[in-house]
Design a protein around this motif. Sequence first.
Motif, PDB file in Angstrom:
ATOM      1  N   ASN A 111     -14.218 -31.562  50.710  1.00 15.02           N
ATOM      2  CA  ASN A 111     -13.559 -31.800  49.646  1.00 15.02           C
ATOM      3  C   ASN A 111     -13.932 -33.643  49.374  1.00 15.02           C
ATOM      4  O   ASN A 111     -13.869 -33.840  48.394  1.00 15.02           O
ATOM      5  CB  ASN A 111     -12.514 -32.279  49.300  1.00 15.02           C
ATOM      6  CG  ASN A 111     -11.667 -32.297  48.297  1.00 15.02           C
ATOM      7  OD1 ASN A 111     -12.898 -31.926  47.114  1.00 15.02           O
ATOM      8  ND2 ASN A 111     -10.829 -32.385  47.312  1.00 15.02           N
ATOM      9  N   ILE A 363     -13.305 -24.538  45.147  1.00 16.36           N
ATOM     10  CA  ILE A 363     -12.503 -23.530  43.830  1.00 16.36           C
ATOM     11  C   ILE A 363     -12.777 -21.871  44.257  1.00 16.36           C
ATOM     12  O   ILE A 363     -13.881 -22.204  44.543  1.00 16.36           O
ATOM     13  CB  ILE A 363     -12.290 -23.687  42.807  1.00 16.36           C
ATOM     14  CG1 ILE A 363     -13.210 -24.048  42.068  1.00 16.36           C
ATOM     15  CG2 ILE A 363     -11.081 -25.534  42.121  1.00 16.36           C
ATOM     16  CD1 ILE A 363     -13.668 -24.221  41.221  1.00 16.36           C
ATOM     17  N   SER A 364     -11.758 -21.354  44.734  1.00 20.04           N
ATOM     18  CA  SER A 364     -11.893 -20.151  44.817  1.00 20.04           C
ATOM     19  C   SER A 364     -12.656 -19.515  43.872  1.00 20.04           C
ATOM     20  O   SER A 364     -12.490 -18.432  43.301  1.00 20.04           O
ATOM     21  CB  SER A 364     -11.950 -19.137  45.897  1.00 20.04           C
ATOM     22  OG  SER A 364     -10.224 -19.574  45.838  1.00 20.04           O
ATOM     23  N   GLN A 365     -11.366 -19.421  42.649  1.00 21.27           N
ATOM     24  CA  GLN A 365     -10.901 -19.178  41.609  1.00 21.27           C
ATOM     25  C   GLN A 365     -11.956 -19.084  40.570  1.00 21.27           C
ATOM     26  O   GLN A 365     -11.955 -20.593  40.391  1.00 21.27           O
ATOM     27  CB  GLN A 365      -9.233 -18.536  41.927  1.00 21.27           C
ATOM     28  CG  GLN A 365      -8.689 -17.328  42.763  1.00 21.27           C
ATOM     29  CD  GLN A 365      -8.957 -16.670  42.907  1.00 21.27           C
ATOM     30  OE1 GLN A 365      -9.081 -15.934  41.956  1.00 21.27           O
ATOM     31  NE2 GLN A 365      -9.244 -16.388  43.538  1.00 21.27           N
ATOM     32  N   GLY A 368     -10.611 -22.091  39.101  1.00 17.77           N
ATOM     33  CA  GLY A 368     -10.353 -23.797  38.828  1.00 17.77           C
ATOM     34  C   GLY A 368      -8.667 -23.869  38.934  1.00 17.77           C
ATOM     35  O   GLY A 368      -7.791 -23.348  39.072  1.00 17.77           O
ATOM     36  N   LEU A 369      -8.712 -25.938  39.232  1.00 17.85           N
ATOM     37  CA  LEU A 369      -7.493 -25.968  39.168  1.00 17.85           C
ATOM     38  C   LEU A 369      -7.284 -27.212  38.357  1.00 17.85           C
ATOM     39  O   LEU A 369      -8.812 -27.731  37.974  1.00 17.85           O
ATOM     40  CB  LEU A 369      -7.308 -26.211  41.130  1.00 17.85           C
ATOM     41  CG  LEU A 369      -8.063 -26.475  41.518  1.00 17.85           C
ATOM     42  CD1 LEU A 369      -8.583 -29.120  41.479  1.00 17.85           C
ATOM     43  CD2 LEU A 369      -7.749 -26.756  42.996  1.00 17.85           C
ATOM     44  N   GLN A 384      -9.123 -29.420  33.405  1.00 16.84           N
ATOM     45  CA  GLN A 384      -9.153 -28.374  34.338  1.00 16.84           C
ATOM     46  C   GLN A 384     -10.557 -27.724  34.923  1.00 16.84           C
ATOM     47  O   GLN A 384     -11.612 -27.566  34.294  1.00 16.84           O
ATOM     48  CB  GLN A 384      -8.824 -26.592  33.695  1.00 16.84           C
ATOM     49  CG  GLN A 384      -9.059 -25.580  34.354  1.00 16.84           C
ATOM     50  CD  GLN A 384      -7.635 -25.344  34.972  1.00 16.84           C
ATOM     51  OE1 GLN A 384      -6.490 -26.305  34.880  1.00 16.84           O
ATOM     52  NE2 GLN A 384      -7.879 -24.863  35.756  1.00 16.84           N
ATOM     53  N   ARG A 386     -13.202 -26.203  37.061  1.00 15.90           N
ATOM     54  CA  ARG A 386     -13.099 -23.945  37.224  1.00 15.90           C
ATOM     55  C   ARG A 386     -14.882 -25.023  37.318  1.00 15.90           C
ATOM     56  O   ARG A 386     -15.929 -25.163  37.266  1.00 15.90           O
ATOM     57  CB  ARG A 386     -12.541 -23.530  36.554  1.00 15.90           C
ATOM     58  CG  ARG A 386     -12.748 -23.958  34.492  1.00 15.90           C
ATOM     59  CD  ARG A 386     -11.981 -23.092  33.975  1.00 15.90           C
ATOM     60  NE  ARG A 386     -12.580 -21.627  34.374  1.00 15.90           N
ATOM     61  CZ  ARG A 386     -12.211 -20.410  33.498  1.00 15.90           C
ATOM     62  NH1 ARG A 386     -11.413 -20.823  32.264  1.00 15.90           N
ATOM     63  NH2 ARG A 386     -12.665 -19.680  34.219  1.00 15.90           N
ATOM     64  N   TYR A 396     -20.244 -25.267  37.253  1.00 14.99           N
ATOM     65  CA  TYR A 396     -19.375 -25.755  37.214  1.00 14.99           C
ATOM     66  C   TYR A 396     -19.025 -26.890  36.040  1.00 14.99           C
ATOM     67  O   TYR A 396     -19.400 -27.283  35.780  1.00 14.99           O
ATOM     68  CB  TYR A 396     -18.860 -26.958  38.606  1.00 14.99           C
ATOM     69  CG  TYR A 396     -18.633 -25.844  39.945  1.00 14.99           C
ATOM     70  CD1 TYR A 396     -17.577 -26.033  40.181  1.00 14.99           C
ATOM     71  CD2 TYR A 396     -19.872 -25.803  40.514  1.00 14.99           C
ATOM     72  CE1 TYR A 396     -17.272 -25.269  41.676  1.00 14.99           C
ATOM     73  CE2 TYR A 396     -20.650 -24.741  41.737  1.00 14.99           C
ATOM     74  CZ  TYR A 396     -18.414 -24.779  41.853  1.00 14.99           C
ATOM     75  OH  TYR A 396     -18.434 -23.877  43.424  1.00 14.99           O
TER      76      TYR A 396
END
Length: 844
Positions: A111, A363-365, A368-369, A384, A386, A396
């Motif tokens: 990260n 992020i894998s989904q 996102g987060l 967000q 994502r 992204y």
Amino acid sequence: MDKICMNEACQATTSVEWKKGWGLKSDGFATLCYNCGSAYENLVYCETFHREESGWRECKLCGKRIHCGCIASKYLHDYLDFGGVGCISCAKSLETRSKRPIQIMSDDIPNGFGKLTTNNIGDPQSSVVENRMDGIGVDKGKLMLLSKTMEAKEPSYCPQTQKADINACIGQTKQEEIMLPIGEASMCFPNLVQQPVGSSTFAKSDTGIPRQGVKDMYESLAQPSLGFSLSTPLDTPNSVLPFPGGVVDRREQNKVPPFQQGQRTRHILPKPPKAGLTIGSEVNKGMISQPRVARPPAEGRGRNQLLPRYWPRITDQELQQLSGDLNSTIVPLFEKVLSASDAGRIGRLVLPKACAEAYFPPISQSEGLPLRIQDIKGKEWTFQFRFWPNNNSRMYVLEGVTPCIQNMQLQAGDTVIFSRIDPGAKLVMGFRKASNPVDMEDGQTSAIPNGAHSGETSFNGVNENQLTHGGRTNEDMLQRPPEKKRTRNIGPKSKRLLMHSEDAMELKLTWEEAQELLRPPPSAKPTIVMVEDHEFEEYDEPPVFGKRTIFTARSSGEQEQWAQCDSCSKWRKLPVEVLLPPHWTCTDNIWDSSRCSCSAPDEMDLKELESLLRVSKEFKKRKITESHKVALECEPSGLDALATAAVLGDNVGDSGEPSVGATTKHPRHRPGCTCIVCIQPPSGKGKHKPTCICNVCMTVKRRFKTLMLRKKKRQSEREAEIALGKDQDTPKDEFEMDGTSGNLLPHINHSENESSQSRIQMEVAETSTGQLDLNCDPNREEDLVADTTGVSMTSLVHAASFPLEMYMRQNGLASLGPHLLSEAADESEGCPDVGEPEDSGDEG
DNA sequence: GAGGTGCATGTGCTA
DNA sequence: AGCACATGCACCTCG
């Protein structure tokens, strides 16, 4: 493997094999001899290396192994400036002098906020370094000089990050190659900022390691205010060096090694100032503005792929202040010039992929987060973070940035700078306003991006205005990588939205004028379709532009159309109804056999022609004025337009229908137009009954009422004006030309006529009984007019200003005249009663 | 109908 | 040719 400098006069050797430095990657970078600056042969360049034990690095792709060796002082220097490749020897040298703790970057820094381990330069490795240094035959004196330079400089321009870099590199002395892939150097940079695991935090002086040499460093670290003019040393004249004692100074005093000169040249050469690394100084800027250095990105996943365009360009001053204000270490991560999309309402900020992957949480989904980012005022925002799948890749985005962007008053072209605050690894978002909007137009090249040159950066309240030279200084231009792509940032859109001035000139015509030029597609036969009892011509092909002609009318009333031959430029008279193709010459003049050749004399003498053109010109001016006036008077608001449209059945614009086969629709729509406007039944015909009380109808009625009141007010004002200027007669030219279509009409300005018609129509509508007829038929406006209970004087005046005949003919208002007159009479007797919109207003 | 969402597409750059 | 990214656009939700 040793390498020998290609320069025979030099022949210096080194065991170092270079690969392109991350910063110079796109600069046609070549490994240079540390001694003379010549390029080595057989350069090794591969970005994807992986470490192997025992100090070798192997390219994953080609398998080539690169030995970690000492890099020339130049590189060390670069390293220091940009967090570039480390140099064992130099590091060692440095170590012996400064003896400071070093940080070793963990191989895998998740990260981008990875941890660091610290180490001290004093370890066994140092000896290795030393040995190597000796081994490579580097001029010790030079190294000394370099070291001194470093020492002198570091405290001043080495933010912790950089120092960390250095340290990190040094730390790698562990026989692990220091050769970092492009961008890896950058990794180091930030490290500094990172909270070293276990030991010293460079950011704070409290680390206080009592080692000589290191002390200064720490102090500098401890003082965020200390800037790090990474670049300055290379290009900046002493006089402008923010930090005295800079390298340049010494270099010059001690005669800079050729290689350095070469290096410098590389940086300065106008051509390849590509490397953002460019650090350079902004000559002539003096101390006032510090160089906006493209700082190599901090460590992070894949940071080695980070394009220079995204390198944060924060001035030392800004960084100093920022760091000082926050009492913490600021690690610039990356920046991005806001595109129109980014700054738009959508609230999505597209993140450079490499940056997102390097500095933001993985992020894998797709969802996102949430990411919390602090703005320059300390306010925390949650976006967000994502991605979207895109072409087997990812795109992204930061969602929900609109409030933040608005808060910072950013717009397309401005730059947002993402940084990290350490300790804590908090993300912070700064920005830099594009200082020169014009530049933005130029496209990317300009100012914005990386905005190295101009703009003011706002970081926690730190603003800096930089001198610009048309947006930038020469130095800037030299420094700033000629990233064409940057243009795209502002302007990709720029390319789409902007046009060259010449193009704009070409297109300087109104919509109406453009409409005049539209022709049904050649050789295309329309299909007649019936929609609600209306015939529509439907073409499969889009309309084409036809040749522009002018229309004249003699006092006798006879109309003529004139066209200019594309070949001989002579004007030929044509039948009024003829539509010409875009390209037309005398030979195409099938209507006049005597003038179907360019050799045939001109029909119009020069005088006439001049007169014609002059009138045309004057007319145009008037037309513009008029249209503006009309626009202001008749279209004060969208609401008005709505109501008007409702009243007139979407036919308001018809009055202005040009001579070229108008439809019953808006002026923009030509025969054959199949757009929704043209094919839909007018004003909801057949959809709503006069007595309908549905929401739509009621709303329109209500709005119409408001409109009426407003119109009434304006109308009386206009009438008052007209009463005053009643005596003013508009002089008529013998030829008056329709500015849009070029129609020349006898004693009548067709265009004005059109405007007047529009106004009359609108006013008729406005002053009618106020009935709102959603079902009104555009072809039966007489019905509407017939119900008119009052017509303003304005209408009469306008009506009187042009042949009623024409008006009626073009609008099919055969009986309008009498109505107008009678209504006018009514109005003169009393104020027309606008009244409440009633449902009684049936089309019939 | 406006605005949001997610994906698709087009353009330009880089390797 | 592949990739990155700016933007378009269809679909969906909500007021």
